[in-house]
Design a protein around this motif. Structure first.
Motif, PDB file in Angstrom:
ATOM      1  N   TYR A 175      18.380   3.924  -6.471  1.00 56.42           N
ATOM      2  CA  TYR A 175      18.827   4.720  -5.058  1.00 56.42           C
ATOM      3  C   TYR A 175      20.107   4.101  -4.584  1.00 56.42           C
ATOM      4  CZ  TYR A 175      14.061   6.852  -4.653  1.00 56.42           C
ATOM      5  OH  TYR A 175      13.148   7.349  -4.790  1.00 56.42           O
ATOM      6  N   ASN A 178      22.280   6.793  -6.515  1.00 58.66           N
ATOM      7  CA  ASN A 178      21.806   8.304  -6.298  1.00 58.66           C
ATOM      8  C   ASN A 178      21.086   8.683  -5.001  1.00 58.66           C
ATOM      9  OD1 ASN A 178      22.418   8.876  -9.395  1.00 58.66           O
ATOM     10  ND2 ASN A 178      20.961   7.209  -9.523  1.00 58.66           N
ATOM     11  N   GLU A 179      20.898  10.170  -5.178  1.00 63.13           N
ATOM     12  CA  GLU A 179      20.025  10.569  -4.220  1.00 63.13           C
ATOM     13  C   GLU A 179      19.304  11.567  -4.318  1.00 63.13           C
ATOM     14  OE1 GLU A 179      21.902  12.998  -0.932  1.00 63.13           O
ATOM     15  OE2 GLU A 179      23.713  11.526  -1.787  1.00 63.13           O
ATOM     16  N   THR A 180      18.108  11.785  -3.874  1.00 64.80           N
ATOM     17  CA  THR A 180      17.055  13.123  -4.380  1.00 64.80           C
ATOM     18  C   THR A 180      17.256  14.102  -3.552  1.00 64.80           C
ATOM     19  OG1 THR A 180      15.257  11.867  -3.840  1.00 64.80           O
ATOM     20  CG2 THR A 180      16.096  11.523  -6.128  1.00 64.80           C
ATOM     21  N   THR A 181      16.943  15.295  -3.681  1.00 61.78           N
ATOM     22  CA  THR A 181      16.524  16.318  -2.701  1.00 61.78           C
ATOM     23  C   THR A 181      15.577  17.024  -3.107  1.00 61.78           C
ATOM     24  OG1 THR A 181      19.073  16.494  -2.207  1.00 61.78           O
ATOM     25  CG2 THR A 181      17.517  18.306  -1.446  1.00 61.78           C
ATOM     26  N   ASN A 190      15.807  15.069   1.775  1.00 61.15           N
ATOM     27  CA  ASN A 190      16.740  14.198   0.931  1.00 61.15           C
ATOM     28  C   ASN A 190      16.576  12.713   1.383  1.00 61.15           C
ATOM     29  OD1 ASN A 190      19.626  12.789   1.343  1.00 61.15           O
ATOM     30  ND2 ASN A 190      19.607  14.616  -0.109  1.00 61.15           N
ATOM     31  N   LEU A 191      16.523  12.040   0.222  1.00 64.13           N
ATOM     32  CA  LEU A 191      16.378  10.725   0.174  1.00 64.13           C
ATOM     33  C   LEU A 191      17.273   9.894  -0.435  1.00 64.13           C
ATOM     34  CD1 LEU A 191      14.329   8.328   0.765  1.00 64.13           C
ATOM     35  CD2 LEU A 191      13.197   8.712  -1.415  1.00 64.13           C
ATOM     36  N   LYS A 192      18.054   8.890   0.224  1.00 63.83           N
ATOM     37  CA  LYS A 192      19.102   8.316  -0.471  1.00 63.83           C
ATOM     38  C   LYS A 192      18.998   6.543   0.088  1.00 63.83           C
ATOM     39  CE  LYS A 192      22.467   9.831   2.796  1.00 63.83           C
ATOM     40  NZ  LYS A 192      23.635  10.591   2.997  1.00 63.83           N
ATOM     41  N   TYR A 193      19.777   5.844  -0.423  1.00 64.98           N
ATOM     42  CA  TYR A 193      19.691   4.196   0.124  1.00 64.98           C
ATOM     43  C   TYR A 193      21.105   4.030   0.501  1.00 64.98           C
ATOM     44  CZ  TYR A 193      18.962  -0.569   0.199  1.00 64.98           C
ATOM     45  OH  TYR A 193      19.080  -2.014   0.447  1.00 64.98           O
ATOM     46  N   ASP A 194      21.430   3.145   1.613  1.00 69.17           N
ATOM     47  CA  ASP A 194      22.536   2.565   1.958  1.00 69.17           C
ATOM     48  C   ASP A 194      22.370   1.132   1.869  1.00 69.17           C
ATOM     49  OD1 ASP A 194      25.519   3.245   3.178  1.00 69.17           O
ATOM     50  OD2 ASP A 194      24.299   1.785   4.464  1.00 69.17           O
TER      51      ASP A 194
END
Length: 207
Positions: A175, A178-181, A190-194
């Motif tokens: 993550y 990348n990110e997923t939708t 939408n999912l992502k990681y910062d």
């Protein structure tokens, strides 16, 4: 000798000018057909009228299609959906420390999970953003709650499938890079990681 009778032939309504103009205003496609069938004007004038009528008919449709619809029409509608989902899932979440600004409403679900509402000038909620830094269980529960809220027709198994499609349970998925939708029933997830913020999960309406 029989008296002469003058019989006037009635003009069909679709051949009358007023009916053509009426259709051009009310439903331009029919009006355009009548315009060319009746041939009342020069070809140049008919072409100009056709272009104007087409624009008059098409532009409002395009405007509606390109306008993003809100997830919830107002804050009360959102709060109703939130309370219902929390009750059904028997969660202890509550929207605390609400901070209202011009375009956002921010609240804490717990000490590690923040929920942000992006709102328009009319108060419609267009996007929900969950930011989580807590334990994995709390983040999964929060995400499941938001999916169930915004897609109330899904059962628990289908909500779980959306989480799987987001690759939430894929230990090999990176993550950080990348990110997923996933789109489900006109709702986009939408999912992502910062690295500084943590897990960022957003929900919005698909045009």
């Amino acid at each position: 000798m029989q008296p002469e009778t003058n019989l006037k032939r009635r003009t069909p309504i679709f051949q009358k000018a007023w009916f053509m103009w009426f259709c051009l205003i009310i439903f331009p496609p029919i009006g355009i057909v009548l315009l060319w069938r009746q041939g009342r004007f020069t070809k140049v004038i008919r072409t100009v009228v056709t272009l104007i009528a087409t624009a008059y008919f098409v532009f409002p449709i395009m405007a509606v299609m390109t306008t993003t619809q809100p997830l919830y029409n107002n804050q009360n509608e959102f709060l109703g959906a939130f309370d219902k989902e929390v009750k059904e899932l028997k969660l202890n979440y509550a929207l605390e420390n609400l901070k209202e600004e011009e375009e956002t409403i921010t609240a804490m679900l717990d000490e590690d999970i923040t929920l942000i509402e992006n709102i328009d000038e009319n108060g419609g909620v267009h996007e929900l953003i969950m930011v989580g830094q807590g334990e994995g269980t709390d983040i999964v529960l929060s995400m499941g709650m938001l999916i169930g809220m915004t897609n109330p027709d899904l059962n628990q198994e289908e909500v779980g499938q959306v989480l799987k499609d987001l690759r939430l349970f894929d230990e090999d998925y990176q993550y950080q890079k990348n990110e997923t939708t996933v789109e489900k029933n006109t709702i986009r997830y939408n999912l992502k990681y910062d690295q500084s913020a943590g897990v960022i999960f957003s929900v919005s309406k698909v045009n």
